[in-house]
Design a protein around this motif. Structure first.
Motif, PDB file in Angstrom:
ATOM      1  N   SER A  20      42.276  43.000  42.975  1.00 40.81           N
ATOM      2  CA  SER A  20      41.320  43.940  42.389  1.00 40.81           C
ATOM      3  C   SER A  20      40.194  44.208  43.369  1.00 40.81           C
ATOM      4  CB  SER A  20      40.764  43.400  41.079  1.00 40.81           C
ATOM      5  OG  SER A  20      40.008  42.231  41.306  1.00 40.81           O
ATOM      6  N   HIS A  21      39.526  45.335  43.143  1.00 37.39           N
ATOM      7  CA  HIS A  21      38.404  45.731  43.987  1.00 37.39           C
ATOM      8  C   HIS A  21      37.459  46.584  43.153  1.00 37.39           C
ATOM      9  CE1 HIS A  21      36.326  46.641  47.714  1.00 37.39           C
ATOM     10  NE2 HIS A  21      36.285  47.904  47.326  1.00 37.39           N
ATOM     11  N   HIS A  22      36.345  46.009  42.736  1.00 35.42           N
ATOM     12  CA  HIS A  22      35.270  46.730  42.048  1.00 35.42           C
ATOM     13  C   HIS A  22      35.766  47.608  40.895  1.00 35.42           C
ATOM     14  CE1 HIS A  22      32.353  45.357  44.984  1.00 35.42           C
ATOM     15  NE2 HIS A  22      33.223  45.678  45.921  1.00 35.42           N
ATOM     16  N   GLY A  23      36.528  47.047  39.978  1.00 37.56           N
ATOM     17  CA  GLY A  23      36.985  47.775  38.797  1.00 37.56           C
ATOM     18  C   GLY A  23      38.368  48.364  38.913  1.00 37.56           C
ATOM     19  N   GLU A  42      40.243  47.936  35.267  1.00 35.52           N
ATOM     20  CA  GLU A  42      39.827  46.735  34.549  1.00 35.52           C
ATOM     21  C   GLU A  42      39.875  47.050  33.058  1.00 35.52           C
ATOM     22  OE1 GLU A  42      38.736  43.733  35.620  1.00 35.52           O
ATOM     23  OE2 GLU A  42      38.315  44.025  37.710  1.00 35.52           O
ATOM     24  N   TYR A  77      40.480  54.526  45.802  1.00 36.45           N
ATOM     25  CA  TYR A  77      39.232  53.914  45.358  1.00 36.45           C
ATOM     26  C   TYR A  77      38.056  54.833  45.683  1.00 36.45           C
ATOM     27  CZ  TYR A  77      35.125  51.093  44.970  1.00 36.45           C
ATOM     28  OH  TYR A  77      33.865  50.663  44.624  1.00 36.45           O
ATOM     29  N   ARG A  81      35.522  56.459  42.904  1.00 37.81           N
ATOM     30  CA  ARG A  81      34.578  55.342  42.897  1.00 37.81           C
ATOM     31  C   ARG A  81      33.728  55.274  41.619  1.00 37.81           C
ATOM     32  NH1 ARG A  81      31.035  52.579  47.369  1.00 37.81           N
ATOM     33  NH2 ARG A  81      32.677  53.371  48.699  1.00 37.81           N
ATOM     34  N   TRP A  84      35.908  53.778  38.803  1.00 35.16           N
ATOM     35  CA  TRP A  84      36.199  52.347  38.974  1.00 35.16           C
ATOM     36  C   TRP A  84      34.954  51.502  38.712  1.00 35.16           C
ATOM     37  CZ3 TRP A  84      41.018  52.166  38.445  1.00 35.16           C
ATOM     38  CH2 TRP A  84      41.898  53.000  39.117  1.00 35.16           C
ATOM     39  N   ASN A  85      33.806  51.958  39.185  1.00 35.61           N
ATOM     40  CA  ASN A  85      32.567  51.211  38.950  1.00 35.61           C
ATOM     41  C   ASN A  85      32.214  51.156  37.468  1.00 35.61           C
ATOM     42  OD1 ASN A  85      32.097  50.457  41.621  1.00 35.61           O
ATOM     43  ND2 ASN A  85      30.994  52.335  42.069  1.00 35.61           N
ATOM     44  N   LEU A  88      34.327  48.545  35.865  1.00 34.42           N
ATOM     45  CA  LEU A  88      33.841  47.210  36.203  1.00 34.42           C
ATOM     46  C   LEU A  88      32.613  46.856  35.374  1.00 34.42           C
ATOM     47  CD1 LEU A  88      33.962  44.677  38.023  1.00 34.42           C
ATOM     48  CD2 LEU A  88      32.478  45.906  39.615  1.00 34.42           C
ATOM     49  N   GLN A  89      31.662  47.749  35.324  1.00 35.47           N
ATOM     50  CA  GLN A  89      30.398  47.475  34.628  1.00 35.47           C
ATOM     51  C   GLN A  89      30.568  47.401  33.113  1.00 35.47           C
ATOM     52  OE1 GLN A  89      27.814  50.538  36.063  1.00 35.47           O
ATOM     53  NE2 GLN A  89      27.596  49.605  38.079  1.00 35.47           N
ATOM     54  N   ARG A  91      33.530  46.578  31.411  1.00 36.60           N
ATOM     55  CA  ARG A  91      34.818  45.964  31.053  1.00 36.60           C
ATOM     56  C   ARG A  91      34.774  45.237  29.726  1.00 36.60           C
ATOM     57  NH1 ARG A  91      34.176  42.746  36.186  1.00 36.60           N
ATOM     58  NH2 ARG A  91      32.785  41.094  35.556  1.00 36.60           N
TER      59      ARG A  91
END
Length: 96
Positions: A20-23, A42, A77, A81, A84-85, A88-89, A91
């Motif tokens: 995984s990478h930032h979400g 995520e 990604y 971006r 995905w962020n 992540l924030q 989730r």
């Protein structure tokens, strides 16, 4: 961005690889001469993520194909971006 340390063709021949990478989560697996790469958000595992939330792209099963797959993951990604962020924030919101 996505590190390929420890990731090589011989390892992928034996078993899938995920990370995984930032979400953004990714899952790589092989079948015959094809390397299939999946991207999904995520918070779920590959198996628990609905298919409609997965993005897939196939590459030749070679070192060049693996390099192209990693490039595609990184480009995907960057292109999404903010999405995905957000995943992540937020989730925990998606878990409930």
């Amino acid at each position: 961005m996505i590190s390929t340390v420890g990731l090589n063709i011989k390892a992928l021949k034996k078993e899938p690889f995920s990370g995984s990478h930032h979400g953004m989560r990714y899952y790589l697996r092989t079948a015959d001469d094809t390397l299939s790469v999946f991207l999904y958000p995520e918070p779920w595992s590959f198996e628990r993520t609905p298919d409609e939330e997965k993005e897939q792209k196939d590459f030749p099963f070679s070192q060049e194909g693996l390099d192209a797959a990693i490039d595609w993951i990184n480009q995907s990604y960057e292109a999404k971006r903010p999405y995905w962020n957000d995943r992540l924030q937020n989730r925990m919101k998606y878990l409930l």
